[in-house]
Enzyme design. Structure first.
Site, mmCIF file in Angstrom:
data_model
loop_
_atom_site.group_PDB
_atom_site.id
_atom_site.type_symbol
_atom_site.label_atom_id
_atom_site.label_comp_id
_atom_site.label_asym_id
_atom_site.label_seq_id
_atom_site.Cartn_x
_atom_site.Cartn_y
_atom_site.Cartn_z
ATOM 1 N N ASP A 70 -8.895 2.286 1.774
ATOM 2 C CA ASP A 70 -7.477 1.939 1.629
ATOM 3 C C ASP A 70 -7.236 0.817 0.621
ATOM 4 O OD1 ASP A 70 -7.001 3.828 3.612
ATOM 5 O OD2 ASP A 70 -7.227 2.349 5.203
ATOM 6 N N GLY A 121 -6.334 1.311 -2.411
ATOM 7 C CA GLY A 121 -5.325 1.726 -3.392
ATOM 8 C C GLY A 121 -5.932 2.667 -4.432
ATOM 9 N N LYS A 122 -6.965 3.408 -4.007
ATOM 10 C CA LYS A 122 -7.637 4.336 -4.928
ATOM 11 C C LYS A 122 -6.671 5.400 -5.436
ATOM 12 C CE LYS A 122 -10.502 5.259 -1.590
ATOM 13 N NZ LYS A 122 -10.128 4.227 -0.618
ATOM 14 N N GLY A 128 -6.650 9.053 3.197
ATOM 15 C CA GLY A 128 -5.201 9.113 3.004
ATOM 16 C C GLY A 128 -4.912 8.339 1.742
ATOM 17 N N HIS A 129 -4.596 9.026 0.669
ATOM 18 C CA HIS A 129 -4.393 8.390 -0.636
ATOM 19 C C HIS A 129 -2.909 8.449 -0.994
ATOM 20 C CE1 HIS A 129 -8.896 9.068 -1.805
ATOM 21 N NE2 HIS A 129 -8.726 8.353 -0.714
ATOM 22 N N THR A 130 -2.317 7.269 -1.177
ATOM 23 C CA THR A 130 -0.866 7.184 -1.379
ATOM 24 C C THR A 130 -0.502 7.044 -2.848
ATOM 25 O OG1 THR A 130 -0.865 5.964 0.691
ATOM 26 C CG2 THR A 130 1.208 6.006 -0.543
ATOM 27 N N ARG A 165 -28.144 22.599 8.510
ATOM 28 C CA ARG A 165 -28.236 23.903 7.835
ATOM 29 C C ARG A 165 -27.639 25.055 8.629
ATOM 30 N NH1 ARG A 165 -34.226 22.181 7.020
ATOM 31 N NH2 ARG A 165 -33.542 21.305 8.979
ATOM 32 N N GLN A 210 -12.742 6.753 1.005
ATOM 33 C CA GLN A 210 -13.296 5.679 1.843
ATOM 34 C C GLN A 210 -13.710 4.486 0.964
ATOM 35 O OE1 GLN A 210 -14.661 9.157 2.803
ATOM 36 N NE2 GLN A 210 -12.659 9.095 3.705
ATOM 37 N N LYS A 212 -2.687 0.370 12.928
ATOM 38 C CA LYS A 212 -2.528 -0.915 12.273
ATOM 39 C C LYS A 212 -3.866 -1.286 11.629
ATOM 40 C CE LYS A 212 0.273 -4.788 13.819
ATOM 41 N NZ LYS A 212 0.611 -5.717 14.887
ATOM 42 N N ARG A 213 -3.838 -1.716 10.369
ATOM 43 C CA ARG A 213 -5.098 -2.121 9.734
ATOM 44 C C ARG A 213 -5.381 -3.580 10.059
ATOM 45 N NH1 ARG A 213 -3.176 0.546 4.088
ATOM 46 N NH2 ARG A 213 -3.771 2.696 4.499
ATOM 47 N N LYS A 228 -2.663 -4.788 -5.001
ATOM 48 C CA LYS A 228 -1.878 -5.500 -3.979
ATOM 49 C C LYS A 228 -1.875 -7.021 -4.158
ATOM 50 C CE LYS A 228 -1.061 -3.038 -0.241
ATOM 51 N NZ LYS A 228 -1.075 -2.165 0.963
ATOM 52 N N VAL A 235 0.481 -4.581 -9.051
ATOM 53 C CA VAL A 235 1.379 -5.558 -8.413
ATOM 54 C C VAL A 235 2.486 -4.882 -7.597
ATOM 55 C CG1 VAL A 235 0.932 -7.426 -10.052
ATOM 56 C CG2 VAL A 235 2.684 -5.713 -10.589
ATOM 57 N N GLY A 236 2.261 -3.641 -7.220
ATOM 58 C CA GLY A 236 3.245 -2.927 -6.409
ATOM 59 C C GLY A 236 2.775 -1.499 -6.247
HETATM 60 P P1 GDP Z 1 -6.397 4.537 -0.711
HETATM 61 O O1 GDP Z 1 -6.863 5.206 0.533
HETATM 62 O O2 GDP Z 1 -7.440 3.674 -1.313
HETATM 63 O O3 GDP Z 1 -5.816 5.499 -1.713
HETATM 64 O O4 GDP Z 1 -5.215 3.561 -0.278
HETATM 65 P P2 GDP Z 1 -4.002 3.911 0.740
HETATM 66 O O5 GDP Z 1 -3.045 4.783 0.048
HETATM 67 O O6 GDP Z 1 -4.528 4.345 2.048
HETATM 68 O O7 GDP Z 1 -3.422 2.463 0.995
HETATM 69 C C1 GDP Z 1 -2.944 1.662 -0.042
HETATM 70 C C2 GDP Z 1 -1.471 1.324 0.250
HETATM 71 O O8 GDP Z 1 -1.065 0.269 -0.592
HETATM 72 C C3 GDP Z 1 -0.528 2.457 -0.025
HETATM 73 O O9 GDP Z 1 0.563 2.366 0.846
HETATM 74 C C4 GDP Z 1 -0.080 2.196 -1.467
HETATM 75 O O10 GDP Z 1 1.195 2.732 -1.771
HETATM 76 C C5 GDP Z 1 -0.033 0.703 -1.459
HETATM 77 N N1 GDP Z 1 -0.324 0.050 -2.753
HETATM 78 C C6 GDP Z 1 -1.218 0.401 -3.708
HETATM 79 N N2 GDP Z 1 -1.258 -0.530 -4.687
HETATM 80 C C7 GDP Z 1 -0.367 -1.484 -4.328
HETATM 81 C C8 GDP Z 1 0.026 -2.729 -4.916
HETATM 82 O O11 GDP Z 1 -0.466 -3.157 -5.951
HETATM 83 N N3 GDP Z 1 0.961 -3.470 -4.237
HETATM 84 C C9 GDP Z 1 1.517 -3.033 -3.066
HETATM 85 N N4 GDP Z 1 2.407 -3.817 -2.473
HETATM 86 N N5 GDP Z 1 1.170 -1.871 -2.493
HETATM 87 C C10 GDP Z 1 0.239 -1.115 -3.113
HETATM 88 P P1 IMO Z 2 -9.462 6.305 2.374
HETATM 89 O O1 IMO Z 2 -10.040 7.328 1.426
HETATM 90 C C1 IMO Z 2 -10.122 3.628 5.750
HETATM 91 C C2 IMO Z 2 -12.950 4.964 8.842
HETATM 92 C C3 IMO Z 2 -12.371 5.295 10.202
HETATM 93 C C4 IMO Z 2 -13.541 4.901 11.089
HETATM 94 C C5 IMO Z 2 -14.747 5.335 10.257
HETATM 95 C C6 IMO Z 2 -15.328 6.683 10.642
HETATM 96 O O2 IMO Z 2 -8.031 6.525 2.670
HETATM 97 O O3 IMO Z 2 -9.780 4.931 1.927
HETATM 98 P P2 IMO Z 2 -14.502 9.170 10.230
HETATM 99 O O4 IMO Z 2 -13.266 9.888 10.686
HETATM 100 O O5 IMO Z 2 -14.674 9.146 8.754
HETATM 101 O O6 IMO Z 2 -15.731 9.664 10.932
HETATM 102 O O7 IMO Z 2 -14.293 7.645 10.724
HETATM 103 O O8 IMO Z 2 -14.305 5.371 8.918
HETATM 104 N N1 IMO Z 2 -12.321 5.687 7.705
HETATM 105 C C7 IMO Z 2 -11.475 5.134 6.831
HETATM 106 N N2 IMO Z 2 -10.941 3.888 6.796
HETATM 107 N N3 IMO Z 2 -9.844 4.516 4.767
HETATM 108 C C8 IMO Z 2 -10.383 5.746 4.784
HETATM 109 O O9 IMO Z 2 -10.232 6.611 3.769
HETATM 110 C C9 IMO Z 2 -11.215 6.112 5.867
HETATM 111 N N4 IMO Z 2 -11.884 7.233 6.201
HETATM 112 C C10 IMO Z 2 -12.563 6.946 7.316
HETATM 113 O O10 IMO Z 2 -11.224 4.519 10.476
HETATM 114 O O11 IMO Z 2 -13.600 3.511 11.221
HETATM 115 MG MG MG Z 3 -6.296 5.433 2.533
#
Ligand code: GDP
Ligand code: IMO
Ligand code: MG
Length: 421
Positions: free
Chosen positions: A13, A15-16, A40-42, A145, A223, A303-304, A330, A413-414
């Site tokens: 999470d 911000g990939k 979950g990539h946003t 396998r 991840q 909640k993270r 962020k 920055v957002g």
């Molecule tokens: P990912 O799993 O690495 O793709 O990240 P997530 O999408 O799970 O979580 C990143 C969150 O931060 C998302 O809600 C994005 O929209 C948000 N985000 C990404 N870059 C920024 C940033 O620079 N600033 C802020 N405020 N939010 C950001």
């Molecule tokens: P992105 O790509 C954050 C965490 C789960 C748990 C552990 C094992 O959005 O960054 P799993 O279901 O993979 O067997 O769970 O890994 N986890 C993540 N945490 N971002 C993710 O993906 C995650 N994918 C798995 O919360 O702790």
């Molecule tokens: Mg994510």
């Protein structure tokens, strides 16, 4: 543009998705190489949010090829749901631009059931806090396998046979070990067949597609490094290799194809699920980060947990992934803090260490060594260059470069695609 690998340097999470979407503009193909819909990539474009779990984060750029590599575990039902959602928004998700490797393992309903049953059977601190998406059990079958691969969807008789064989074993475990209801092989087959048929046109040779790409290929990690099955905080990890080396084997290309390597670094740290987290904050600074950063899981809504930036974690990620640059995300979330702490080393067993201990759960026994830097009050969400940043924000970034030994190439920055320089 050179080929690029984007990876998470912390616990996911970072911000990939946002950075991949931004870089995708100049790529020819975008490929996922590990993980599944635990991710979950946003992406935020013109204020509209789009969360992707399986489909590569290049899909919002018309004409870019999006590939799902052999290293991914794909839930076909979730994939179809994602197709429909994007299609409803007018995004082209035809088989002309979206391809799944025939070698990609598929997540079946019994994998999700096993994931849930295993977690429920664990108590208290032993729970991993998985996403419950069947990720671990699917990778288990791959290694054992006996897994089902996407290519098997083109052969219904083989699919039927594999489901029946898998359930012979899973049902014994479900019924006798976990006290759960057994599953009916016919019913699973009947549920999966329509989605399997829908996926057949998407099956292809991803390895060849990468080789044939005319421009740059962008490899999208899921991840983070400290959730890596080997190098993460085992056993509180996911079930795949999240490090950049897997971009090659998880997609079917040579490691020599990986040129630019971008580490995504959130300006602070978050973690979802259980496991050690040395810089975790249990005070109002932690609440501030959680609240300002809207830190809720994009997949499970949990909640993270939040804490200061941990440069020991980043140093280890640098050693394992070889980034050519850092992308700091962020940074805006830190605005308004009087002081910001940076963890530069750990105290461990009476010594100061620069890298995480290698013993199982060693990270649970470290004490962070902090440096304290002055914060800034300015809203920086409109910054589009280093010159637009307050002096203390620049100092913070320069210190990260100094301690990690890697230059910053991208600052975010957002959440919006444009809030980057
Ligand atoms: P990912 O799993 O690495 O793709 O990240 P997530 O999408 O799970 O979580 C990143 C969150 O931060 C998302 O809600 C994005 O929209 C948000 N985000 C990404 N870059 C920024 C940033 O620079 N600033 C802020 N405020 N939010 C950001
Ligand atoms: P992105 O790509 C954050 C965490 C789960 C748990 C552990 C094992 O959005 O960054 P799993 O279901 O993979 O067997 O769970 O890994 N986890 C993540 N945490 N971002 C993710 O993906 C995650 N994918 C798995 O919360 O702790
Ligand atoms: Mg994510």
């Amino acid at each position: 543009m050179a080929n690029i690998v984007v990876f998470g340097s912390q616990w996911g999470d970072e911000g990939k998705g946002k950075i991949v979407d931004m870089l995708a503009e100049r790529a020819d193909a975008i490929v996922r190489f590990q993980g599944g819909n635990n991710a979950g990539h946003t992406l935020v474009v013109d204020g509209e949010e789009c969360i992707l779990h399986l489909i590569p984060s290049g899909i919002l750029h018309p004409g870019k090829q999006c590939l799902i590599g052999n290293g991914v575990v794909l839930d076909p039902v979730v994939f179809c749901r994602e197709l429909d959602k994007l299609d409803a928004k007018g995004v082209d998700v035809s088989s002309g631009r979206l391809m799944i490797s025939k070698k990609t393992h598929v997540i079946m309903p019994y994998h999700c059931r096993m994931d849930g049953a295993r977690e429920s059977a664990k108590s208290g601190d032993a729970k991993i806090g998985t996403t419950g998406r069947g990720i671990g059990p699917c990778y288990e079958d791959k290694m054992n396998r006996c897994g089902i691969r996407a290519g098997d969807f083109a052969d219904p008789a083989l699919l039927k046979d594999k489901i029946a064989k898998a359930l012979e074993e899973k049902n014994v475990l479900l019924k006798h070990l976990y006290g759960d209801e057994p599953m009916d092989a016919e019913a699973v087959y009947d549920e999966i067949l329509p989605v399997a048929e829908r996926l057949v046109p998407y099956l292809g040779d991803v390895s060849s597609a990468i080789q044939k790409a005319e421009g740059a290929v962008l490899f999208e990690g899921a991840q983070g490094t400290h959730l890596d099955i080997d190098h993460g905080t085992y056993p509180f990890v996911t079930s795949s290799n999240t490090v950049t080396a897997n971009a090659a084997s998880g997609s079917g290309c040579s490691p020599r194809s990986l040129e630019r390597i971008v580490a995504i670094v959130k300006a602070y740290t978050t973690r979802v699920g259980s496991g050690p987290f040395p810089t975790e904050l249990f005070c109002e600074d932690g609440d501030y980060l959680q609240c300002q950063g809207h830190e809720f899981g994009a997949t499970t809504g949990r909640k993270r947990r939040c804490g200061w930036l941990d440069l020991v974690v980043l140093r280890e990620s640098t050693r394992l992934n070889g980034p050519t640059e850092l992308a700091i995300t962020k940074l805006d979330v830190l605005s308004g803090l009087k002081e910001i702490k940076l963890c530069t080393a750990y105290g461990y067993k009476g010594e100061t260490v620069d890298y995480p201990p290698q013993e199982q759960n060693g990270m649970a026994d470290v004490t962070p060594v902090y440096e304290t830097l002055p914060g800034w009050d300015e809203d920086i969400t409109a910054a589009r260059s280093w010159d637009d940043l307050p002096e203390n924000a620049v100092k913070y970034l320069r210190r990260i470069e100094e301690v990690s030994g890697v230059k910053i190439g991208i600052v975010s920055v957002g959440p919006d695609r444009t809030q980057t320089f």
